[in-house]
Design a protein around this motif. Structure first.
Motif, mmCIF file in Angstrom:
data_model
loop_
_atom_site.group_PDB
_atom_site.id
_atom_site.type_symbol
_atom_site.label_atom_id
_atom_site.label_comp_id
_atom_site.label_asym_id
_atom_site.label_seq_id
_atom_site.Cartn_x
_atom_site.Cartn_y
_atom_site.Cartn_z
ATOM 1 N N ARG A 48 0.817 -1.208 0.000
ATOM 2 C CA ARG A 48 0.000 0.000 0.000
ATOM 3 C C ARG A 48 0.860 1.272 0.000
ATOM 4 N NH1 ARG A 48 -5.175 -0.968 2.100
ATOM 5 N NH2 ARG A 48 -5.553 1.236 1.611
ATOM 6 N N GLU A 51 1.050 3.587 2.352
ATOM 7 C CA GLU A 51 1.400 4.090 3.677
ATOM 8 C C GLU A 51 2.901 4.333 3.870
ATOM 9 O OE1 GLU A 51 0.757 5.766 7.243
ATOM 10 O OE2 GLU A 51 -0.762 5.182 5.768
ATOM 11 N N LEU A 74 3.765 7.587 2.280
ATOM 12 C CA LEU A 74 3.224 8.733 2.994
ATOM 13 C C LEU A 74 4.037 9.048 4.254
ATOM 14 C CD1 LEU A 74 -0.632 8.079 2.728
ATOM 15 C CD2 LEU A 74 0.830 9.461 1.236
ATOM 16 N N GLN A 75 4.463 8.014 4.952
ATOM 17 C CA GLN A 75 5.232 8.229 6.184
ATOM 18 C C GLN A 75 6.552 8.938 5.905
ATOM 19 O OE1 GLN A 75 5.617 4.330 7.920
ATOM 20 N NE2 GLN A 75 3.528 4.313 8.748
ATOM 21 N N GLU A 127 5.978 12.584 4.597
ATOM 22 C CA GLU A 127 5.627 13.529 5.660
ATOM 23 C C GLU A 127 6.880 14.107 6.321
ATOM 24 O OE1 GLU A 127 2.498 13.818 9.398
ATOM 25 O OE2 GLU A 127 3.112 11.846 8.637
ATOM 26 N N THR A 145 -9.081 -0.235 -2.919
ATOM 27 C CA THR A 145 -7.801 -0.062 -2.224
ATOM 28 C C THR A 145 -7.023 1.126 -2.796
ATOM 29 O OG1 THR A 145 -7.667 -2.438 -1.800
ATOM 30 C CG2 THR A 145 -5.621 -1.175 -1.624
ATOM 31 N N ASP A 204 -6.084 4.681 -1.018
ATOM 32 C CA ASP A 204 -4.714 5.203 -0.961
ATOM 33 C C ASP A 204 -4.640 6.625 -1.521
ATOM 34 O OD1 ASP A 204 -3.750 2.960 0.218
ATOM 35 O OD2 ASP A 204 -2.789 2.132 -1.565
ATOM 36 N N SER A 258 -5.891 8.975 1.005
ATOM 37 C CA SER A 258 -4.888 9.179 2.057
ATOM 38 C C SER A 258 -3.807 10.154 1.612
ATOM 39 C CB SER A 258 -4.244 7.836 2.428
ATOM 40 O OG SER A 258 -5.205 6.947 2.966
ATOM 41 N N LEU A 300 -3.054 13.812 3.347
ATOM 42 C CA LEU A 300 -1.750 14.213 3.865
ATOM 43 C C LEU A 300 -1.492 15.694 3.581
ATOM 44 C CD1 LEU A 300 1.081 13.575 5.053
ATOM 45 C CD2 LEU A 300 1.793 12.995 2.721
#
Length: 469
Positions: free
Chosen positions: A371, A373, A376-377, A380, A430, A434, A437, A441
């Motif tokens: 995915r 995520e 994105l982490q 950020e 899915t 995403d 998301s 952000l």
């Protein structure tokens, strides 16, 4: 006879001034010799006009004209020797040239007034008085002074750029120290120019500002060089292959598939060349530096305009009004450079620094197990660096470019992801989740980018997603 008497009087003035200069105990406070001589000659000319010319008119109708023409020639010979030895522009030199200019105007005035009743209106006398061209000499000296200052500025620009490491931590404003030095020298040059005791600031100021503009343009060009471009960081697209194993073009299919897999393993290693070593903080420092130049150039232009208006008469205000275009090349280059660096920073983050979690990792194999995520982490963290480092006036622009690059990266994964990725109808929800998301952000619960801005640049992805349904 008139000329002989005038020559004797001129020599007497010369000897008297030289004797006075030798006997003076305070040499430092003396005015330049030729300045004092000009005053003495002017006094002599007016005395001759008032006292002797009325008497000498019995023998010569233009006695005063002949006298002042002789004085003009005598002083001109001394001035010519003086000018031939001039090197640098100094206050004493300017004082002599201004005194010579005033003397010449006084002598010409006397000659014209004395020749009103003559047949040619005094033209023959004026022809015997070739102009000193003091204003022209001053102008050339100031231009030489400007050239020297600009050469020095160019040297400082190159020297400071060679030492610059683009570390935002070097000062609290997070821009390059070299910019501070360059702008300091520019400010000193402008201040020194307006301190010159001349009456042609407005006329010669464009020469100085144009040269400064070119030097700063050189700095800006160097500041954004070597950073790459958008295309530098975008990965190479896989070869399009839509043949099945039952196709009659089996041989072609096998060759392309082998090439695709090799590309997939290489990812974007090598696509940035040496630019991979340029950190995001350094790019942010360059952005801040150009923004700092943009602000300070506007301040310098307004200050120069104020100086012109305060030092010149009203008829020169049209020149002052034109100073709004001062440093135009540099200002335009700053705007364009900031735009380029924002785009480069965004594409480097998304397609180079985060390629391992986007281009190499997102949706590779099973969509449900790879995915967005992780992307994105890490993204950020970069956004936090930008928020803490980039000048507030361009911060939103940089983050917007990162958002646009992220949407472009997602589109590339979906549309040109190559053989490692295979999408099914059940993956739609899915992928859509995403994408939401990713938008969230940048929205950051209302503390990030405006919702309408996010919607504007996510339109293409929003239009593509239904194709996966």
């Amino acid at each position: 006879m008139i000329q002989g008497c005038v020559l004797i009087l001129f020599k007497q003035i010369m000897e008297k001034l030289k004797s006075s200069k030798r006997s003076s105990k305070n040499q430092q406070n003396q005015f330049p010799f030729l300045s004092i001589l000009a005053q003495g000659v002017s006094t002599l000319a007016f005395s001759e006009k008032a006292i002797f010319s009325p008497l000498l008119k019995r023998w010569h109708p233009l006695a005063a004209g002949v006298a002042v023409a002789t004085l003009h020639s005598c002083y001109g010979n001394e001035l010519k020797q003086f000018v031939s030895g001039i090197g640098d522009l100094t206050p004493d030199i300017l004082q002599v040239l201004r005194a010579a200019d005033k003397l010449e105007k006084d002598l010409v005035q006397i000659a014209v007034e004395n020749s009103v009743d003559s047949e040619d209106g005094g033209k023959s006398i004026i022809r015997e008085m070739p102009p000193y061209e003091a204003e022209s000499v001053i102008s050339n000296l100031v231009k030489s002074w400007i050239t020297t200052r600009l050469d020095r500025l160019k040297e400082w620009v190159d020297r400071n750029l060679q030492q610059e490491v683009w570390d935002p931590q070097t000062n609290k404003e997070n821009f390059a120290p070299s910019a501070v030095e360059v702008l300091r020298i520019v400010d000193e040059a402008l201040e020194a120019f307006f301190l010159l005791p001349i009456s042609m600031h407005a006329v010669l100021l464009p020469d100085l500002t144009t040269g400064i503009d070119r030097c700063i343009l050189h700095y800006i060009s160097k500041a954004k060089s070597g950073c790459g471009s958008q295309s530098t960081f975008v990965p190479s697209m896989p070869v399009l292959t839509r043949c099945s194993t039952h196709s009659k073009f089996v041989g072609v299919f096998k060759r392309k598939e082998k090439f695709q897999i090799a590309q997939g393993r290489k990812s974007q290693v090598g696509t940035t060349n040496s630019n991979g070593s340029l950190g995001i903080s350094q790019l942010c420092c360059r952005i801040n530096t150009l923004q700092h130049f943009r602000i300070e150039l506007d301040v310098l232009a307004k200050r120069a305009t104020s100086h012109v208006r305060n030092s010149e008469s009203a008829h020169l205000h049209n020149i002052a009004d034109g100073m709004g275009k001062a440093f135009e090349l540099s200002t335009t280059a700053c705007v364009e450079g900031i735009k380029q660096l924002c785009e480069i920073t965004a594409y480097k983050i998304v397609f180079y620094d985060l390629s391992h979690v986007l281009w190499d990792g997102l949706y590779v194999g099973e969509v449900s197990s790879s995915r967005i995520e992780p992307f994105l982490q890490e993204l950020e963290q970069y956004l936090e660096v930008i928020s803490l480092t980039v000048h507030y006036r361009v911060r939103t622009r940089v983050i917007t470019e990162v958002m646009k690059a992220s949407f472009d990266g997602l589109l590339l994964v979906l549309l040109a992801g190559g053989p490692p990725r295979a999408f099914h109808l059940q993956d739609y929800e899915t992928i859509a989740d995403d994408f939401k998301s990713l938008c969230d952000l940048f929205w950051s619960n209302g503390d990030g980018l405006p919702a309408d801005l996010i919607q504007k640049f996510s339109t293409t992805v929003s239009a593509i997603l239904p194709l996966f349904h």
